[in-house]
Motif scaffolding. Structure first.
Motif, PDB file in Angstrom:
ATOM      1  N   TYR A 179     -10.875 -35.228  -0.869  1.00 53.40           N
ATOM      2  CA  TYR A 179     -10.627 -36.621  -1.263  1.00 53.40           C
ATOM      3  C   TYR A 179      -9.586 -36.669  -2.383  1.00 53.40           C
ATOM      4  O   TYR A 179      -8.654 -37.496  -2.370  1.00 53.40           O
ATOM      5  N   ARG A 193      -6.091 -36.038  -1.050  1.00 56.28           N
ATOM      6  CA  ARG A 193      -5.503 -37.223  -0.413  1.00 56.28           C
ATOM      7  C   ARG A 193      -5.009 -38.215  -1.452  1.00 56.28           C
ATOM      8  O   ARG A 193      -3.899 -38.745  -1.348  1.00 56.28           O
ATOM      9  N   TYR A 238     -19.328 -38.591   4.644  1.00 54.49           N
ATOM     10  CA  TYR A 238     -18.531 -38.853   3.439  1.00 54.49           C
ATOM     11  C   TYR A 238     -17.052 -38.625   3.729  1.00 54.49           C
ATOM     12  O   TYR A 238     -16.194 -39.457   3.402  1.00 54.49           O
ATOM     13  N   ALA A 239     -16.743 -37.480   4.356  1.00 56.50           N
ATOM     14  CA  ALA A 239     -15.351 -37.130   4.611  1.00 56.50           C
ATOM     15  C   ALA A 239     -14.693 -38.093   5.595  1.00 56.50           C
ATOM     16  O   ALA A 239     -13.525 -38.470   5.435  1.00 56.50           O
ATOM     17  N   LEU A 243     -14.245 -41.699   3.802  1.00 53.39           N
ATOM     18  CA  LEU A 243     -13.279 -41.711   2.707  1.00 53.39           C
ATOM     19  C   LEU A 243     -11.970 -41.003   3.052  1.00 53.39           C
ATOM     20  O   LEU A 243     -11.096 -40.877   2.197  1.00 53.39           O
ATOM     21  N   CYS A 282     -11.073 -37.784   3.790  1.00 50.17           N
ATOM     22  CA  CYS A 282     -10.810 -36.593   2.981  1.00 50.17           C
ATOM     23  C   CYS A 282      -9.977 -35.575   3.750  1.00 50.17           C
ATOM     24  O   CYS A 282     -10.184 -35.379   4.952  1.00 50.17           O
TER      25      CYS A 282
END
Length: 416
Positions: free
Chosen positions: A190, A193, A221-222, A225, A227
């Motif tokens: 994250y 990025r 999560y990845a 968001l 990532c």
């Protein structure tokens, strides 16, 4: 009045207008309404990328993706991984180290994937990625020092054997608690990025760790968001003694990537060329599209889970022999390819194996002569200032040792 009048009506939704047959709900892909129940188990079979056949020949539309020098480096790391494994496994059986975990049968998965990355990519390993470590510079002496827990062990004897770390080569420490590292990698991805970096974070894990809640949280999560993270799952058929048939009912681990809306690919994990090309393409996709990728590498764990395991108790008789048929194992397959290209021969192979074995045996002899770390290191490297209760415990320990020196082999410890 028409029987399906509602089909012609429109609905206002979020400032947009949809025809009624469109299922316009938040959080789902474009879909349609149906009037009869439909239950789905999957979205169709996942193909397996294979580019180097078991006989060592490339598919007609595939070229060698790396130079001859790179090919030999990859092969050298794979052979060293096997030779080091056999010596260290024997050393544990002889009582010279306490524990070991081999990588037999999975050498291509970690080595070829690592070769396709860039040096700046940050790796979170599990514990069966020796080829990756060797590719990034881990030495035979570092392996022995870690597994012996001597004074040159990076953890000063406080971690399990095979829990290596290469911070200068962007490899995080191997963690004993299964799956926790998978959730850490997308945090770095994250940040990469947000900072616009040409860099990805990489989490290696097995099919067993994929069942941990940390892994599922990490995937979600990845994906949400975006990532810059590669999730590399080595599906080797077993989580310790639990076969995949008792682990999950779905289509492997790749299906979970789709469930989380993540770009996903399934690869023959024993095929060096396919693993290399898939990882390189996944890295490019992650950096350019700024999103994660899941790679499921299909392989097979030839050895026991660890030296604490006896897989003959739960593996069907003849299974290993069947899975180790000609061309199925990664080292033999890649060797056939190199020989066909005129890059390798039997004499070179014999010399490489002997050299690798000599390296680890020499390292073992040197490591066994080194002293153990001072016991006070049980209390170091955690706090900037040691809390009072730990200072008290440390002082009590040192006082006890001093009063009873004749009862302990204090000569084996540095500065004791």
């Amino acid at each position: 009045m028409k029987g399906r009048r509602e089909v012609l009506r429109t609905l206002a939704f979020g400032g947009r207008r949809f025809k009624a047959q469109t299922a316009a709900f938040c959080g789902i892909r474009e879909s349609e309404f149906v009037c009869t129940p439909e239950f789905r188990r999957d979205c169709g079979g996942f193909p397996v990328l294979r580019q180097l056949n078991p006989d060592g020949t490339l598919e007609s539309n595939v070229d060698m993706p790396f130079s001859a020098e790179e090919a030999l480096k990859i092969y050298g790391c794979m052979v060293r991984s096997r030779e080091y494994d056999m010596v260290m496994n024997d050393a544990q059986r002889q009582g010279r180290i306490t524990f070991y975990c081999t990588n037999l049968g999975e050498e291509a998965a970690s080595t070829a994937s690592c070769a396709a990355m860039q040096p700046q990519d940050m790796i979170w390993p599990q514990y069966r990625e020796l080829g990756m470590y060797l590719y990034r510079g881990l030495t035979a002496q570092q392996i022995v020092d870690c597994c012996s827990g001597n004074e040159d062990d990076h953890a000063q004897g406080r971690a399990l054997p095979v829990h290596y770390i290469l911070p200068d080569a962007n490899v995080q420490v191997t963690k004993a608690v299964l799956g926790t590292h998978v959730a850490q990698a997308p945090g770095a991805g994250y940040a990469y990025r947000l900072n616009g970096e040409d860099r990805v974070s990489v989490a290696y894990f097995g099919d067993g760790a994929a069942s941990e809640g940390d892994a599922l949280s990490a995937l979600n999560y990845a994906a949400v968001l975006k990532c810059q993270t590669l999730f590399i799952c080595r599906n080797n058929g077993y989580s310790i003694s639990t076969p995949v048939s008792d682990q999950y009912a779905g289509d492997g681990i790749a299906g979970r990537g789709l469930a989380f809306g993540m770009a996903t690919i399934r690869v023959d994990g024993n095929d060096v060329v396919a693993v290399y090309n898939a990882t390189r393409a996944a890295r490019l996709h992650s950096v350019t599209e700024k999103e994660p990728v899941l790679l499921e590498l299909m392989t097979y764990r030839v050895g026991d889970h660890t030296t604490s395991d006896d897989s003959s108790v739960y593996r069907p008789k003849g299974e290993i022999e069947g899975r180790c048929a000609d061309g199925e194992m990664p080292i033999e397959r890649f060797r056939s390819f190199l020989v066909s290209k005129g890059l390798w021969d039997a004499e070179k192979d014999k010399a490489l194996a002997a050299e690798a074995r000599g390296e680890i045996v020499t390292a073992m002899r040197a490591g066994e002569k080194k002293k153990k770390p001072h016991p006070q290191h049980m209390f170091t490297d955690m706090y900037d200032e040691l809390p009072w209760h730990l200072r008290e415990q440390r002082d009590n320990m040192l006082e006890h040792i001093e009063k009873n020196r004749s009862k302990y082999n204090v000569a084996n410890y540095r500065d004791l």
